[in-house]
Design a protein around this motif. Structure first.
Motif, PDB file in Angstrom:
ATOM      1  N   UNK A   1       0.685  -1.158  -0.070  1.00  0.00           N
ATOM      2  CA  UNK A   1       0.032   0.036   0.249  1.00  0.00           C
ATOM      3  C   UNK A   1       0.860   1.161   0.132  1.00  0.00           C
ATOM      4  N   UNK A   2       1.919   1.174  -0.571  1.00  0.00           N
ATOM      5  CA  UNK A   2       3.147   2.236  -0.587  1.00  0.00           C
ATOM      6  C   UNK A   2       2.545   3.400  -1.470  1.00  0.00           C
ATOM      7  N   UNK A   3       2.951   4.436  -1.118  1.00  0.00           N
ATOM      8  CA  UNK A   3       2.778   5.529  -2.184  1.00  0.00           C
ATOM      9  C   UNK A   3       3.268   5.448  -3.530  1.00  0.00           C
ATOM     10  N   UNK A   4       4.211   4.910  -3.720  1.00  0.00           N
ATOM     11  CA  UNK A   4       5.016   4.452  -4.840  1.00  0.00           C
ATOM     12  C   UNK A   4       3.908   3.235  -5.684  1.00  0.00           C
ATOM     13  N   UNK A   5       3.267   2.316  -5.051  1.00  0.00           N
ATOM     14  CA  UNK A   5       2.790   1.388  -5.637  1.00  0.00           C
ATOM     15  C   UNK A   5       1.172   1.802  -5.950  1.00  0.00           C
ATOM     16  N   UNK A   6       0.774   2.712  -5.334  1.00  0.00           N
ATOM     17  CA  UNK A   6      -0.492   3.364  -5.496  1.00  0.00           C
ATOM     18  C   UNK A   6      -0.374   4.221  -6.891  1.00  0.00           C
ATOM     19  N   UNK A   7       0.631   5.021  -6.894  1.00  0.00           N
ATOM     20  CA  UNK A   7       0.863   5.854  -7.980  1.00  0.00           C
ATOM     21  C   UNK A   7       1.148   5.002  -9.364  1.00  0.00           C
ATOM     22  N   UNK A   8       1.775   3.785  -8.993  1.00  0.00           N
ATOM     23  CA  UNK A   8       1.738   3.004 -10.155  1.00  0.00           C
ATOM     24  C   UNK A   8       0.575   2.213 -10.746  1.00  0.00           C
ATOM     25  N   UNK A   9      -0.541   2.029 -10.065  1.00  0.00           N
ATOM     26  CA  UNK A   9      -1.757   1.902 -10.224  1.00  0.00           C
ATOM     27  C   UNK A   9      -2.583   3.010 -11.067  1.00  0.00           C
ATOM     28  N   UNK A  10      -2.401   4.059 -10.581  1.00  0.00           N
ATOM     29  CA  UNK A  10      -3.014   5.269 -11.074  1.00  0.00           C
ATOM     30  C   UNK A  10      -2.241   5.448 -12.475  1.00  0.00           C
ATOM     31  N   UNK A  11      -0.948   5.641 -12.682  1.00  0.00           N
ATOM     32  CA  UNK A  11      -0.217   5.518 -13.915  1.00  0.00           C
ATOM     33  C   UNK A  11      -0.654   4.645 -14.913  1.00  0.00           C
ATOM     34  N   UNK A  12      -1.164   3.413 -14.341  1.00  0.00           N
ATOM     35  CA  UNK A  12      -1.493   2.251 -15.463  1.00  0.00           C
ATOM     36  C   UNK A  12      -2.811   2.816 -15.988  1.00  0.00           C
ATOM     37  N   UNK A  13      -3.672   3.338 -15.349  1.00  0.00           N
ATOM     38  CA  UNK A  13      -5.091   3.800 -15.506  1.00  0.00           C
ATOM     39  C   UNK A  13      -4.885   4.912 -16.499  1.00  0.00           C
ATOM     40  N   UNK A  14      -3.962   6.002 -16.141  1.00  0.00           N
ATOM     41  CA  UNK A  14      -3.754   7.228 -16.935  1.00  0.00           C
ATOM     42  C   UNK A  14      -3.235   6.716 -18.361  1.00  0.00           C
ATOM     43  N   UNK A  15      -2.356   5.644 -18.341  1.00  0.00           N
ATOM     44  CA  UNK A  15      -2.063   5.352 -19.742  1.00  0.00           C
ATOM     45  C   UNK A  15      -2.824   4.894 -20.662  1.00  0.00           C
ATOM     46  N   UNK A  16      -4.268   4.529 -20.167  1.00  0.00           N
ATOM     47  CA  UNK A  16      -5.407   4.044 -20.907  1.00  0.00           C
ATOM     48  C   UNK A  16      -6.192   5.090 -21.254  1.00  0.00           C
ATOM     49  N   UNK A  17      -6.057   6.133 -20.586  1.00  0.00           N
ATOM     50  CA  UNK A  17      -7.209   7.056 -20.534  1.00  0.00           C
ATOM     51  C   UNK A  17      -8.073   7.215 -19.312  1.00  0.00           C
TER      52      UNK A  17
END
Length: 294
Positions: free
Chosen positions: A28-44
């Motif tokens: 649940x680290x900030x880095x991992x949460x940011x990775x999830x958001x980044x994966x979303x943003x990559x798809x729009x």
């Protein structure tokens, strides 16, 4: 990715990332949460769905720890209030209940803003219908938080049409959406008037648990077989087909997809590549109902 207008100056990505189980992940680290958001943003996928109660009242804080000012400006945040359960910060409450009072709504907004390290909530939803709701008080409170600028739009979750109409009757601000349970395992809104009510008013509907809480992924019956057949034909997985079933409907359904797997997050948008024929849609619907339509 297509976007859906929520208000005149607010739009959401057609697919929404749900953060209900954010706190269940081993990381649940900030880095991992940011990775999830980044994966979303990559798809729009820019819209993130939260609620104060998620993660035993801890998921909003996990998101807040991950947000940077730049990242915050790239996403829309949905959150919810009114459920008080004997867990987390409400562990001392004697019974699970709902609170749609002005005091609770205003306090919830302030708490969510603080936990998520933001100065605005893009969409605030009343999470569950409250049998003790004073619609005049609740409606005025929702108008108030919008007027303050702390909330851009307001709506509801799990409301029936009459609950919606009662609350809206006491408000100056238009309710923007209703988030309801809707999937191939929860088909009632297709025929009980819930979808028709919002479709008639050209109001988008958000669908929670679009994979039936994961049960669709393990279905070994006729529905699972039909999902697999279409998935194999399109070169996707069952999840993409199940979500495409919702996207095929003309009511502007926004599926809220919740998963902690980065691999599955990266494939959420596969559903957009599945264009179901009318007959395929009804084949899935028939399998979900367990009988042909009347």
């Amino acid at each position: 990715m297509d976007r859906v207008s929520i208000t005149q100056d607010l739009s959401f990505s057609r697919l929404v990332y749900g953060m209900w189980r954010l706190g269940d992940d081993a990381d649940t680290s900030p880095e991992h949460v940011r990775d999830k958001i980044a994966a979303c943003l990559d798809q729009g996928i820019t819209t993130m769905d939260q609620a104060d109660i998620y993660g035993d009242y801890g998921a909003e804080e996990l998101l807040g720890r991950a947000l940077t000012p730049e990242l915050r400006d790239r996403i829309e945040i949905v959150t919810k209030c009114d459920i008080i359960a004997p867990i987390g910060r409400h562990a001392g409450t004697p019974v699970k209940h709902y609170d749609t009072s002005r005091a609770h709504i205003l306090a919830s907004v302030e708490h969510s803003l603080r936990l998520m390290h933001t100065d605005r909530i893009d969409l605030l939803l009343i999470h569950r219908p409250d049998p003790l709701m004073d619609h005049e008080e609740t409606g005025a409170a929702l108008d108030e938080v919008v007027k303050s600028g702390k909330v851009r739009a307001v709506g509801v979750s799990n409301f029936r049409p009459w609950d919606w109409s009662l609350l809206q009757s006491a408000m100056a601000t238009p309710l923007a959406t209703n988030q309801i349970e809707l999937s191939l395992t929860a088909t009632a809104p297709f025929s009980n008037g819930d979808l028709a009510f919002h479709q008639q008013a050209a109001l988008p509907v958000m669908a929670w648990s679009p994979l039936g809480g994961g049960t669709l992924m393990g279905d070994a019956g006729a529905l699972g077989a039909r999902l697999d057949a279409i998935a194999a034909d399109r070169g996707v997985d069952r999840a993409a087909v199940a979500v495409a079933f919702l996207l095929r409907h003309p009511a502007k359904i926004l599926p809220v997809m919740g998963t902690n797997s980065l691999d599955r997050i990266k494939r959420i948008s596969d559903a957009l590549d599945v264009n179901l024929a009318r007959t395929e849609w009804f084949q899935l619907y028939e399998a979900a109902l367990g009988a042909e339509v009347p």
